[in-house]
Design an enzyme around this catalytic site. Structure first.
Site, PDB file in Angstrom:
ATOM      1  N   GLU A   1     -11.017  -1.537  -4.847  1.00 16.06           N
ATOM      2  CA  GLU A   1     -10.439  -0.872  -3.686  1.00 16.06           C
ATOM      3  C   GLU A   1      -9.284   0.024  -4.123  1.00 16.06           C
ATOM      4  OE1 GLU A   1      -9.167  -4.017  -1.101  1.00 16.06           O
ATOM      5  OE2 GLU A   1      -7.429  -4.546  -2.319  1.00 16.06           O
TER       6      GLU A   1
ATOM      7  N   ASP B   1       0.814  -1.215   0.000  1.00 20.64           N
ATOM      8  CA  ASP B   1       0.000   0.000   0.000  1.00 20.64           C
ATOM      9  C   ASP B   1       0.851   1.270   0.000  1.00 20.64           C
ATOM     10  OD1 ASP B   1      -2.017  -1.900   0.304  1.00 20.64           O
ATOM     11  OD2 ASP B   1      -2.106  -1.617   2.469  1.00 20.64           O
TER      12      ASP B   1
END
Length: 354
Positions: A222, A40
């Site tokens: 997402e 991430d």
């Protein structure tokens, strides 16, 4: 041999030795992925430095400062979650944004149960990105803004600035079921959502958006990220499950002036960044410029194993734009293959990695 000739030969040998030392000490002009372990990735460039925002072992937020895009640099823990409570565990995917002369971190947090994940906002004490951060607010990501009841699961939040207004975009559940959609809502300030959420699109328009690319599995969207150029606004999002080798990036484009309007976002029919036989599970990207502003770079994570799971590495590579004005990310570069360093990268920073 005369003393003069011997002296001249010695000088020549010393010069050759010095040149050899200088050549071996000169920095490489390339690097190889992955540049670090983790997932991430979020990186911004500010006042000559790169700032990486990272989860601190799921219990806090760290910001790393570096003069290079190929290394993470020095790590500073800027916020630690409380030991107990609704925002004490599973601190996921923080992002760092400079808004209204303060830095804000948007990050998902829970009480230890995934179903309890909510988006929270941390605020810096000063305009220094490495200053102390304090909890500011939990964002409302549900459907009842007037009463703020039934707040909903949310992760991977980011901020869109468009025509003088701000919007929050995230991945959320419609109800209590583990099915992820992309949502948007207006913001009245950096820590407050001021309207009900709007779903951006279906999460299973194409088979490549489904978990494992299986028709029997659910759609999953997402990690939305904003990419803007020449008056056009894109959302680059991740699909197909981060624990799968099929994880990839899709693209939405804002087709009108109002990001909240029904049908405002047009989905590209094909992935814009997809796994290969050598590089798989690619997703959750962010975008940044080289030190001299000449190059565009995508920073993303990849899986380091073909088994389902969460062992991932952070990667970076340059990208370009098509004649039609769309981002062209190409294919993910295989692990270990040399990549030319970002333009104007400081020499010393290519010699170390974090």
């Amino acid at each position: 041999m005369s003393a003069i000739k011997r002296f001249s030969l010695l000088i020549a040998l010393c010069a050759l030795l010095l040149a050899s030392v200088r050549a071996s000490a000169s920095p490489p002009e390339s690097f190889a992925n992955p540049i670090a372990t983790g997932a991430d990735p979020w990186v911004v460039r500010h006042e000559g430095s790169y700032y990486w925002c990272r989860s601190e072992n799921d219990t806090g937020v760290a910001i790393c400062k570096s003069d290079s895009l190929t290394t993470l640099g020095t790590r500073h823990v800027v916020w630690r979650a409380p030991e107990h409570g609704p925002h004490s565990k599973e601190i996921w995917a923080p992002e760092l944004h400079f808004l209204d002369d303060r830095w804000y971190v948007y990050v998902a947090a829970s009480d230890g149960r995934n179903a309890a994940h909510r988006m929270i906002v941390l605020e810096s004490e000063t305009s220094d990105p490495l200053s102390k951060y304090t909890f500011k607010n939990e964002l409302y990501t549900g459907d009842n803004i007037d009463t703020k009841t039934s707040n909903r699961w949310a992760i991977d939040g980011t901020v869109l600035e468009h025509k003088g207004k701000r919007y929050f975009i995230w991945s959320g559940w419609a109800d209590e079921r583990d099915i992820q959609w992309l949502y948007i809502a207006p913001m009245s300030n950096p820590w407050t959502i001021s309207g009900n959420r709007v779903r951006l699109c279906a999460n299973d328009d194409y088979i490549w958006e489904r978990v494992g690319e299986s028709i029997s599995e659910r759609g999953l969207n997402e990690a939305p990220q904003i990419l803007q150029r020449n008056g056009r606004t894109f959302i680059i999002y991740s699909a197909s499950g981060a624990w799968k080798t099929t994880y990839k990036l899709g693209l939405l484009e804002l087709a009108g002036d109002d990001p909240l309007a029904p049908g405002a976002w047009r989905k590209h029919p094909d992935p814009v960044f997809a796994p290969t036989e050598k590089t798989y599970g690619v997703g959750h990207a962010s975008f940044v410029k080289s030190a001299d502003g000449r190059e565009n770079w995508i920073v993303y994570h990849t899986k380091l194993s073909r088994e389902d799971g969460w062992h991932r590495g952070i990667c970076a590579q340059p990208f370009t734009w098509t004649d039609d004005g769309l981002p062209d990310f190409g294919a993910p570069v295989p692990r270990g293959r040399p990549i030319p360093a970002p333009s104007n990268t400081p020499a010393a920073s290519l010699l170390t990695s974090n």
